[in-house]
Design a protein around this motif. Structure first.
Motif, short mmCIF file in Angstrom:
data_model
loop_
_atom_site.label_atom_id
_atom_site.label_comp_id
_atom_site.label_asym_id
_atom_site.label_seq_id
_atom_site.Cartn_x
_atom_site.Cartn_y
_atom_site.Cartn_z
N HIS A 6 -18.87 149.70 -102.41
CA HIS A 6 -17.53 150.29 -102.52
C HIS A 6 -17.23 151.12 -101.28
O HIS A 6 -18.12 151.74 -100.71
CB HIS A 6 -17.44 151.19 -103.75
CG HIS A 6 -16.07 151.77 -103.96
ND1 HIS A 6 -15.03 151.04 -104.45
CD2 HIS A 6 -15.58 153.00 -103.70
CE1 HIS A 6 -13.95 151.80 -104.51
NE2 HIS A 6 -14.26 153.00 -104.05
N THR B 39 -13.95 153.76 -100.09
CA THR B 39 -12.66 154.35 -100.42
C THR B 39 -11.69 154.16 -99.26
O THR B 39 -12.08 153.79 -98.16
CB THR B 39 -12.76 155.87 -100.70
OG1 THR B 39 -13.12 156.54 -99.48
CG2 THR B 39 -13.74 156.18 -101.82
N SER C 155 -25.28 153.91 -112.05
CA SER C 155 -24.58 152.63 -111.97
C SER C 155 -23.40 152.78 -111.03
O SER C 155 -22.97 153.91 -110.72
CB SER C 155 -24.09 152.20 -113.35
OG SER C 155 -23.04 153.06 -113.79
N GLU D 79 -14.01 159.65 -108.25
CA GLU D 79 -12.63 159.88 -108.73
C GLU D 79 -12.47 161.27 -109.33
O GLU D 79 -11.46 161.94 -109.08
CB GLU D 79 -12.23 158.80 -109.74
CG GLU D 79 -12.01 157.44 -109.12
CD GLU D 79 -11.00 157.44 -107.98
OE1 GLU D 79 -9.90 158.03 -108.14
OE2 GLU D 79 -11.31 156.90 -106.91
N ARG D 80 -13.46 161.70 -110.09
CA ARG D 80 -13.41 163.06 -110.66
C ARG D 80 -13.43 164.10 -109.54
O ARG D 80 -12.71 165.10 -109.59
CB ARG D 80 -14.57 163.27 -111.63
CG ARG D 80 -14.37 162.50 -112.94
CD ARG D 80 -15.55 162.60 -113.87
NE ARG D 80 -16.01 163.96 -114.08
CZ ARG D 80 -17.27 164.28 -114.37
NH1 ARG D 80 -18.19 163.35 -114.50
NH2 ARG D 80 -17.61 165.53 -114.57
N ARG E 19 -10.06 164.54 -107.94
CA ARG E 19 -9.17 165.36 -108.77
C ARG E 19 -9.54 166.85 -108.70
O ARG E 19 -8.67 167.71 -108.64
CB ARG E 19 -9.18 164.86 -110.21
CG ARG E 19 -8.50 163.50 -110.38
CD ARG E 19 -8.26 163.12 -111.84
NE ARG E 19 -9.45 163.10 -112.66
CZ ARG E 19 -10.26 162.05 -112.82
NH1 ARG E 19 -10.00 160.91 -112.20
NH2 ARG E 19 -11.31 162.13 -113.60
N LEU F 28 -18.53 155.63 -109.09
CA LEU F 28 -17.07 155.60 -108.86
C LEU F 28 -16.37 156.65 -109.71
O LEU F 28 -15.42 157.28 -109.24
CB LEU F 28 -16.52 154.20 -109.16
CG LEU F 28 -17.01 153.09 -108.23
CD1 LEU F 28 -16.41 151.76 -108.64
CD2 LEU F 28 -16.73 153.40 -106.77
N ASP F 29 -16.84 156.84 -110.92
CA ASP F 29 -16.26 157.88 -111.78
C ASP F 29 -16.46 159.25 -111.15
O ASP F 29 -15.54 160.07 -111.14
CB ASP F 29 -16.88 157.83 -113.18
CG ASP F 29 -16.32 158.90 -114.09
OD1 ASP F 29 -15.10 158.86 -114.36
OD2 ASP F 29 -17.09 159.77 -114.52
N ALA F 30 -17.65 159.51 -110.62
CA ALA F 30 -17.92 160.80 -109.98
C ALA F 30 -17.01 161.01 -108.77
O ALA F 30 -16.49 162.10 -108.55
CB ALA F 30 -19.39 160.89 -109.57
N ALA G 186 -18.84 165.03 -105.64
CA ALA G 186 -19.36 163.84 -106.34
C ALA G 186 -20.88 163.92 -106.48
O ALA G 186 -21.44 163.60 -107.54
CB ALA G 186 -18.95 162.56 -105.61
N VAL H 216 -20.37 152.12 -111.79
CA VAL H 216 -19.32 152.74 -112.59
C VAL H 216 -19.49 154.26 -112.60
O VAL H 216 -18.51 155.00 -112.43
CB VAL H 216 -19.30 152.17 -114.02
CG1 VAL H 216 -18.39 152.98 -114.94
CG2 VAL H 216 -18.89 150.71 -114.01
N GLU H 217 -20.72 154.74 -112.77
CA GLU H 217 -20.96 156.20 -112.76
C GLU H 217 -20.64 156.81 -111.40
O GLU H 217 -20.05 157.89 -111.32
CB GLU H 217 -22.42 156.48 -113.14
CG GLU H 217 -22.73 156.17 -114.58
CD GLU H 217 -24.21 156.16 -114.88
OE1 GLU H 217 -24.57 156.59 -116.00
OE2 GLU H 217 -25.02 155.74 -114.03
#
Length: 90
Positions: A38, A40, A72, A81-82, A85, A77-79, A53, A74-75
């Protein structure tokens, strides 16, 4: 503090490296290879987002060493994105 770079997620040997660079594909070679999972868009507050992150992943018990995590995609990418924010004050 570095700005205007990208956050990358590299997978190597079952671990993920979450870092930032203005030249992420060159960075992939510098860390000894792996797979770029990934990338950004360019982010103005990239260093602060990356550190946030890292903290989020560490708090979830995913930290292995340095910028490497047993997480993972997903984990990770979630970190990221969080962290975006949080840094934006949302």
């Amino acid at each position: 503090m570095r700005t205007n770079a990208k956050i990358y997620v590299i997978e190597r040997d079952g671990r993920l490296k979450v870092g930032h660079s203005g030249r992420p594909h060159a960075r992939l070679k510098e860390v000894g290879g792996g797979v770029m999972l990934h990338l950004t868009d360019t982010l103005a507050e990239v260093e602060l987002i990356e550190r946030t992150a890292h903290r989020l992943l560490a708090m979830a018990g995913k930290h292995v060493n340095g910028e490497w995590f047993a997480a993972s995609l997903v984990e990770a990418l979630d970190a990221i994105e969080r962290a975006k924010r949080i840094v934006a004050g949302e």
